[in-house]
Scaffold this motif. Structure first.
Motif, PDB file in Angstrom:
ATOM      1  N   THR A  45       0.822  -1.273  -0.121  1.00 54.63           N
ATOM      2  CA  THR A  45      -0.087  -0.053   0.041  1.00 54.63           C
ATOM      3  C   THR A  45       0.791   1.194  -0.129  1.00 54.63           C
ATOM      4  N   GLU A  46       0.278   2.265  -0.415  1.00 54.73           N
ATOM      5  CA  GLU A  46       1.089   3.778  -0.733  1.00 54.73           C
ATOM      6  C   GLU A  46       1.417   4.204   0.793  1.00 54.73           C
ATOM      7  N   VAL A  47       0.552   3.864   1.745  1.00 53.35           N
ATOM      8  CA  VAL A  47       0.645   4.425   3.208  1.00 53.35           C
ATOM      9  C   VAL A  47       1.724   3.874   3.840  1.00 53.35           C
ATOM     10  N   TYR A  48       1.703   2.427   3.654  1.00 52.79           N
ATOM     11  CA  TYR A  48       3.145   1.721   4.107  1.00 52.79           C
ATOM     12  C   TYR A  48       4.188   2.025   3.514  1.00 52.79           C
ATOM     13  N   ILE A  49       4.339   2.362   2.218  1.00 55.53           N
ATOM     14  CA  ILE A  49       5.482   2.872   1.327  1.00 55.53           C
ATOM     15  C   ILE A  49       6.046   4.340   1.989  1.00 55.53           C
ATOM     16  N   TYR A  50       5.093   5.131   1.915  1.00 56.08           N
ATOM     17  CA  TYR A  50       5.213   6.315   2.505  1.00 56.08           C
ATOM     18  C   TYR A  50       5.765   6.360   4.091  1.00 56.08           C
ATOM     19  N   VAL A  51       5.268   5.697   4.969  1.00 61.07           N
ATOM     20  CA  VAL A  51       5.811   5.405   6.424  1.00 61.07           C
ATOM     21  C   VAL A  51       7.260   4.890   6.402  1.00 61.07           C
ATOM     22  N   GLN A  52       7.395   3.657   5.617  1.00 63.38           N
ATOM     23  CA  GLN A  52       8.628   3.148   5.664  1.00 63.38           C
ATOM     24  C   GLN A  52       9.786   4.170   5.213  1.00 63.38           C
ATOM     25  N   LYS A  53       9.522   4.843   4.162  1.00 66.10           N
ATOM     26  CA  LYS A  53      10.334   5.839   3.657  1.00 66.10           C
ATOM     27  C   LYS A  53      10.732   6.886   4.544  1.00 66.10           C
ATOM     28  N   ALA A  54       9.765   7.533   5.165  1.00 60.97           N
ATOM     29  CA  ALA A  54       9.785   8.656   6.060  1.00 60.97           C
ATOM     30  C   ALA A  54      10.350   8.164   7.370  1.00 60.97           C
ATOM     31  N   MET A  55      10.586   6.860   7.809  1.00 61.58           N
ATOM     32  CA  MET A  55      10.983   6.565   9.133  1.00 61.58           C
ATOM     33  C   MET A  55      12.515   6.096   8.883  1.00 61.58           C
ATOM     34  N   LYS A  56      12.838   5.890   7.574  1.00 60.02           N
ATOM     35  CA  LYS A  56      14.199   5.022   7.451  1.00 60.02           C
ATOM     36  C   LYS A  56      15.451   6.279   8.046  1.00 60.02           C
ATOM     37  N   GLY A  57      16.345   5.953   8.576  1.00 60.68           N
ATOM     38  CA  GLY A  57      17.452   6.813   9.007  1.00 60.68           C
ATOM     39  C   GLY A  57      18.361   6.743   7.845  1.00 60.68           C
ATOM     40  N   VAL A  58      19.187   7.999   8.224  1.00 61.69           N
ATOM     41  CA  VAL A  58      20.450   8.191   7.264  1.00 61.69           C
ATOM     42  C   VAL A  58      21.658   7.206   7.421  1.00 61.69           C
ATOM     43  N   ALA A  59      22.081   6.815   6.258  1.00 61.64           N
ATOM     44  CA  ALA A  59      23.360   5.759   6.391  1.00 61.64           C
ATOM     45  C   ALA A  59      24.249   6.586   7.295  1.00 61.64           C
ATOM     46  N   PRO A  60      25.000   5.555   7.804  1.00 58.56           N
ATOM     47  CA  PRO A  60      26.329   6.193   8.890  1.00 58.56           C
ATOM     48  C   PRO A  60      27.267   6.574   7.842  1.00 58.56           C
ATOM     49  N   GLU A  61      27.536   6.202   6.606  1.00 59.49           N
ATOM     50  CA  GLU A  61      28.522   6.912   5.789  1.00 59.49           C
ATOM     51  C   GLU A  61      28.174   8.324   5.505  1.00 59.49           C
ATOM     52  N   TYR A  62      26.833   8.659   5.148  1.00 61.94           N
ATOM     53  CA  TYR A  62      26.536   9.962   4.787  1.00 61.94           C
ATOM     54  C   TYR A  62      26.641  10.723   5.945  1.00 61.94           C
ATOM     55  N   THR A  63      26.596  10.191   7.462  1.00 60.67           N
ATOM     56  CA  THR A  63      26.691  11.200   8.511  1.00 60.67           C
ATOM     57  C   THR A  63      28.181  11.473   8.716  1.00 60.67           C
ATOM     58  N   THR A  64      29.019  10.377   8.507  1.00 59.96           N
ATOM     59  CA  THR A  64      30.401  10.510   8.548  1.00 59.96           C
ATOM     60  C   THR A  64      31.191  11.479   7.558  1.00 59.96           C
ATOM     61  N   ASN A  65      30.661  11.569   6.341  1.00 59.34           N
ATOM     62  CA  ASN A  65      30.954  12.354   5.265  1.00 59.34           C
ATOM     63  C   ASN A  65      30.652  14.019   5.809  1.00 59.34           C
ATOM     64  N   SER A  66      29.498  14.071   6.231  1.00 57.16           N
ATOM     65  CA  SER A  66      29.230  15.134   6.731  1.00 57.16           C
ATOM     66  C   SER A  66      29.936  15.653   7.902  1.00 57.16           C
ATOM     67  N   LYS A  67      30.424  14.972   8.732  1.00 56.32           N
ATOM     68  CA  LYS A  67      31.460  15.331  10.148  1.00 56.32           C
ATOM     69  C   LYS A  67      32.921  15.289   9.301  1.00 56.32           C
ATOM     70  N   THR A  68      33.357  14.649   8.236  1.00 56.80           N
ATOM     71  CA  THR A  68      34.575  14.826   7.665  1.00 56.80           C
ATOM     72  C   THR A  68      34.536  16.188   7.282  1.00 56.80           C
ATOM     73  N   ALA A  69      33.549  16.565   6.484  1.00 53.11           N
ATOM     74  CA  ALA A  69      33.525  17.926   5.771  1.00 53.11           C
ATOM     75  C   ALA A  69      33.726  18.959   6.956  1.00 53.11           C
ATOM     76  N   ALA A  70      32.876  18.941   8.202  1.00 58.78           N
ATOM     77  CA  ALA A  70      32.975  20.021   9.289  1.00 58.78           C
ATOM     78  C   ALA A  70      34.656  19.881   9.792  1.00 58.78           C
ATOM     79  N   ASN A  71      35.164  18.572   9.730  1.00 60.16           N
ATOM     80  CA  ASN A  71      36.591  18.663  10.326  1.00 60.16           C
ATOM     81  C   ASN A  71      37.357  19.321   9.275  1.00 60.16           C
ATOM     82  N   GLN A  72      37.210  19.322   8.126  1.00 59.13           N
ATOM     83  CA  GLN A  72      38.018  20.097   6.843  1.00 59.13           C
ATOM     84  C   GLN A  72      37.972  21.249   7.105  1.00 59.13           C
TER      85      GLN A  72
END
Length: 194
Positions: A45-72
């Motif tokens: 169902t569309e409700v399930y797909i929407y809720v699932q996408k809205a609740m997913k966390g950001v990948a650790p690699e993406y967060t690490t890249n953001s912190k690496t950019a701040a370090n830089q």
């Protein structure tokens, strides 16, 4: 009032994946495992797909890249400011409340020139050395002997920090916005190991 979940899914896809990166690489969890998704009748169902996408966390690699950019960025600023400034961080990445695309790290620069000291308590503590550990007494005594009252102009010091920050960041990064009085925006497009 019924919602148009197909439209909501389209909006969340645009917001959470602006660069059209393959979805599997973006999220920390490929399959939702919470009790919210246990009902097997919902997956298509569309409700399930929407809720699932809205609740997913950001990948650790993406967060690490953001912190690496701040370090830089911080490393470039440290070269310019030396020991006159120390840095603190805040923002959605630091609290792990960020979403893809709309995340940032606020790198707060704090001048070290005008730190306050409670001289009365310091003198009182040094007057009673028996109440202190010998190492504590030695450290407090050194601090008291080395301390010099700040006699500068805080506004001028802060303006100098701002000007130096604008100069170093403008000469280092292509995309920078210095139009706001209280912030400098920098887009780090490539991560360099420093």
């Amino acid at each position: 009032m019924s919602k148009n979940y197909v439209q909501l899914i389209s909006k969340i896809n645009q917001r959470s994946n602006p660069d059209l990166v393959q979805m599997k690489a973006l999220y920390a969890e490929e399959n939702a495992t919470s009790k919210l998704f246990e009902n097997k009748k919902l997956p298509n169902t569309e409700v399930y797909i929407y809720v699932q996408k809205a609740m997913k966390g950001v990948a650790p690699e993406y967060t690490t890249n953001s912190k690496t950019a701040a370090n830089q960025v911080e490393a470039h600023l440290r070269k310019s400011h030396g020991n006159d400034v120390h840095f603190e961080r805040q923002g959605s990445v630091m609290t792990n409340t960020h979403i893809l695309k709309d995340n940032d790290i606020d790198l707060v620069q704090i001048t070290n020139k005008s730190k306050g000291v409670d001289h009365d308590r310091l003198k009182s503590s040094l007057a009673n050395p028996k109440l202190l550990d010998p190492i504590e007494f030695k450290n407090l005594k050194k601090h008291s002997d080395d301390f010099r009252q700040y006699e500068g102009n805080q506004i001028i010091d802060l303006k100098n920090i701002r000007r130096q920050s604008e100069d170093i960041l403008s000469s280092t990064y292509k995309e920078i916005d210095i139009d706001k009085d209280n912030s400098i925006y920098v887009l780090v497009t490539s991560l360099n190991v420093m």
